[in-house]
Design an enzyme around this catalytic site. Structure first.
Site, mmCIF file in Angstrom:
data_model
loop_
_atom_site.group_PDB
_atom_site.id
_atom_site.type_symbol
_atom_site.label_atom_id
_atom_site.label_comp_id
_atom_site.label_asym_id
_atom_site.label_seq_id
_atom_site.Cartn_x
_atom_site.Cartn_y
_atom_site.Cartn_z
ATOM 1 C CB SER A 102 -0.908 0.008 1.231
ATOM 2 O OG SER A 102 -1.559 1.252 1.374
ATOM 3 C CE1 TYR A 110 -4.228 -1.654 5.044
ATOM 4 C CE2 TYR A 110 -3.516 0.610 4.699
ATOM 5 C CZ TYR A 110 -3.903 -0.615 4.191
ATOM 6 O OH TYR A 110 -3.969 -0.803 2.834
#
Length: 700
Positions: free
Chosen positions: A577, A590
């Site tokens: 990501s 995250y």
């Protein structure tokens, strides 16, 4: 009481209520499909069906007799209307005046296009004259196991006389072609009461004046042979009985797993190959029998069989329980090397001045006592079909040995068919290779937007794809969609939890047994969470780390084991990501887990380089469409962070990007495909951001 013969009897599947309003051409298609649906009648791609039908000539407007016959390379079980060649019968008859004798019969194939009716583009097969010159309206040619068992016995003519009397005749071996077509015509004229003929070492021809009668005759003839073999062998044991006991199922699976990886290490030097494992009862009965070695060395008889399997298999008779892994690998490599040398000697003994160049000398079929059969080919469908053909050959040998003595084709005859110029021409007409032909890609998180788009991309490019996901329902739905487009041969589904070590190990084991190995890992399983640090619970932190860090470690570790054992390189792509590089408020768990992924990839790139295993990363950002992580809490949390709703969030992300564009799952799939493919063969340890441009995530 149900006897063995009863269980082998082929059911008559003709349904008059379905066929009653069909045209002659539709009846031919119907007959073909129901015959080809049973592999005991004829193997995939084998056999032919035909009908001679009066059609209106588009030029003269008058009726002309047209031969409808299965076209080159077709399969009667799955053929459609466009799979038939159509040719003028009067022109086919006129070809006889051009025939210069058996030494020149191959040249007759070049005349067949001149006989085409109605500009049909479907190429006519070499079997066309066999159907054209039988003076009957409907003709079936099949390779039924029980018929070939008779045809491949040393006294096949005598057996045919006993079984069929004068209703079905017999002709000696002759390679398919124009000459055999003339032989069939001569037989029909001289034997007007015969309904068909058994071709030595080849198969069955039957004929009739209407479609249903022809179908009935074909089924009845096969069943008559089946019953006769059963009735005349009741006191005998198949293959003289068992010599060995089969290993337990789990042991067979483990040995197949290890062997397939070791085989790929040896045979994938020129192109990647895909495997298929079969340990069905019929295979185990054969490989564990007293006659196994003798029969395996004789090779197959029917041309359709050995064109798919090579004339002989490789027998792997090793004591796996006493040998070390290294010793097993060395012995296997030696066996394959010996097979290659023997195949090359066979080629050099039999080649003619105009023979095509030698093809791949590796075995196709590998027979393992106590374990089963492995086949390897350029793709899964071909490997599976090759396995099915060898099972047909086993059934033939089984039947023949019960009532007589089995024999294979003479070596030179086998070679002349395997290296027939017409077969070579057929191979040259095959579609061009695709980017990932022969490779298997394992995708985690496959049921999500990025995962499913990536699966579709790899399937389009020729790969076998293993779909894995924890969501069984979504996984099954995706699987059903993809097999409709690409067939079950190329797609396999395995429910897997990336955080569970046993689940991951079992999933990769299944993938290897299904396809023979793994070449590409796309680690994509995901989760997203958003919370200020003071609201981040330990459970939330651990969940992110467990899926996005530990999960990536577990699947990579198993992929490394496989790729190292195969020793033919490999590619791993992590879907991380933008947040792995660029910090984001209210998403510490995250972002930290995603950063862990990226650094793990760098470490693995160092470890894998020596063995040709490349490890790279794709960093998506804001892929909302189709993405499972953008459902529920994550969407609500990010929308709340940026004070907007879903539609506004997508627009916000688009405007935030440098390119002012949205990012879609297909964009990520394209980047993954690039990194996994040959165009990136000199790239490892790299990151590609697919985020429409974000200064914070620039890698340098």
């Amino acid at each position: 009481m149900v006897t063995l013969a009863d269980s082998l009897i082929i059911e008559n599947n003709w349904k008059s209520e379905i066929a009653e309003n069909m045209t002659e051409a539709e009846l031919l298609l119907y007959r073909s499909n129901i015959l080809g649906a049973d592999k005991r009648v004829t193997n995939f791609g084998g056999g032919n069906t035909s009908a001679k039908i009066n059609e209106k000539d588009p030029l003269t407007g008058k009726e002309a007799l047209i031969l409808w016959v299965k076209g080159s390379g077709g399969d009667i079980g799955s053929i459609k209307m466009d799979g038939f060649s159509t040719l003028y019968m009067d022109k086919l008859q006129s070809l006889k005046t051009l025939y210069r004798g058996i030494e020149h019969e191959d040249e007759m194939v070049s005349y067949l296009p001149h006989c085409t009716f109605n500009l049909n583009t479907k190429a006519a097969s070499i079997d066309t004259p066999l159907h054209a010159y039988v003076p009957k309206t409907h003709v079936d040619h099949v390779h039924a196991d029980s018929i070939i068992a008779i045809a491949a016995s040393i006294n096949s003519k005598e057996l045919c006389d006993k079984i069929f009397s004068n209703s079905i005749g017999w002709l000696p071996w002759r390679r398919p072609g124009f000459e055999l077509g003339l032989w069939l015509e001569k037989f029909c004229i001289e034997n007007p009461n015969a309904n068909g003929v058994v071709l030595e070492s080849h198969g069955l021809f039957t004929w009739a004046d209407d479609a249903k009668s022809c179908y009935d005759l074909t089924v009845d003839t096969i069943n008559k042979a089946t019953s006769w073999i059963s009735e005349n062998s009741q006191s005998k044991k198949p293959f003289n009985g068992a010599k060995l006991d089969k290993l337990p199922s789990a042991e067979r699976s483990q040995i197949a797993h290890d062997l397939m990886l070791s085989i790929r290490k040896v045979i994938c030097d020129k192109q990647r190959m895909v495997g298929h494992f079969d340990n069905s009862d019929s295979v185990l009965e054969f490989v564990n029998s007293l006659q196994f070695n003798e029969l395996a060395n004789l090779g197959t008889s029917c041309p359709d069989h050995f064109l798919r399997t090579k004339i002989c298999p490789l027998v792997i008779d090793l004591d796996f329980q006493s040998l070390t892994e290294e010793e097993s690998e060395q012995k296997l490599e030696s066996l394959i090397k010996d097979y290659r040398e023997q195949y090359e000697s066979y080629y050099n003994r039999c080649k003619r001045e105009d023979s095509p160049k030698i093809r791949d000398s590796n075995p196709v079929i590998y027979l393992i006592p106590r374990v089963g059969m492995i086949s390897f080919a350029k793709d899964k469908a071909t490997a599976r079909i090759s396995s099915e053909f060898y099972i047909n050959a086993i059934n033939v040998m089984r039947g023949s040995c019960l009532v007589s003595t089995y024999f294979g084709l003479p070596e030179q005859e086998a070679f002349d068919i395997e290296y027939w110029q017409l077969e070579e021409n057929k191979l040259r007409r095959l579609p061009a290779a695709k980017q990932f032909d022969g490779k298997t890609a394992f995708i985690t998180g496959a049921a999500g937007g990025i995962g499913s788009a990536t699966a579709e991309k790899f399937l389009k490019c020729g790969a076998n794809v293993v779909l894995s996901d924890i969501d069984a329902e979504a996984l099954s739905q995706l699987y059903d969609e993809l097999i409709k487009k690409y067939s079950a041969d190329f797609v396999h589904q395995i429910q897997m939890d990336v955080t569970n070590e046993e689940s991951v190990i079992n999933a990769f084991h299944k993938a290897v047994v299904e396809f023979g190995g793994v070449d590409i890992l796309i680690s994509n399983a995901g989760i997203a969470s958003s919370a200020p640090i003071e609201d981040t619970s330990l459970n939330l932190w651990n969940k992110n780390i467990s899926i996005l860090s530990t999960g990536y470690f577990l699947v990579s570790r198993e992929a490394f084991k496989i790729m190292k054992k195969q020793d033919i390189g490999g590619s791993i792509v992590f879907v991380a990501s933008k947040n792995g590089l660029a910090a984001s408020a209210n998403a510490s768990a995250y972002c930290t887990a995603k950063a862990s992924e990226i650094h793990l990839a760098r470490c693995l790139a160092l470890e894998g380089a020596e063995r040709g295993i490349r490890v790279n990363v794709v960093n998506p950002d804001a892929v909302l469409r189709g993405s499972k992580i953008w459902e529920g809490e994550w969407l609500e949390q990010r929308a709340d962070t940026y004070k907007t709703d879903k539609d506004g969030l997508e627009e916000m992300y688009r405007q935030r990007s440098l390119l002012k564009q949205s990012v879609f799952p297909e964009d990520i799939a394209n980047a993954i495909s690039f990194l996994a493919g040959e165009d990136a063969s000199k790239s490892t340890g790299n990151i590609i951001n697919v985020d429409a441009g974000n200064v914070q995530s620039f890698t340098r």
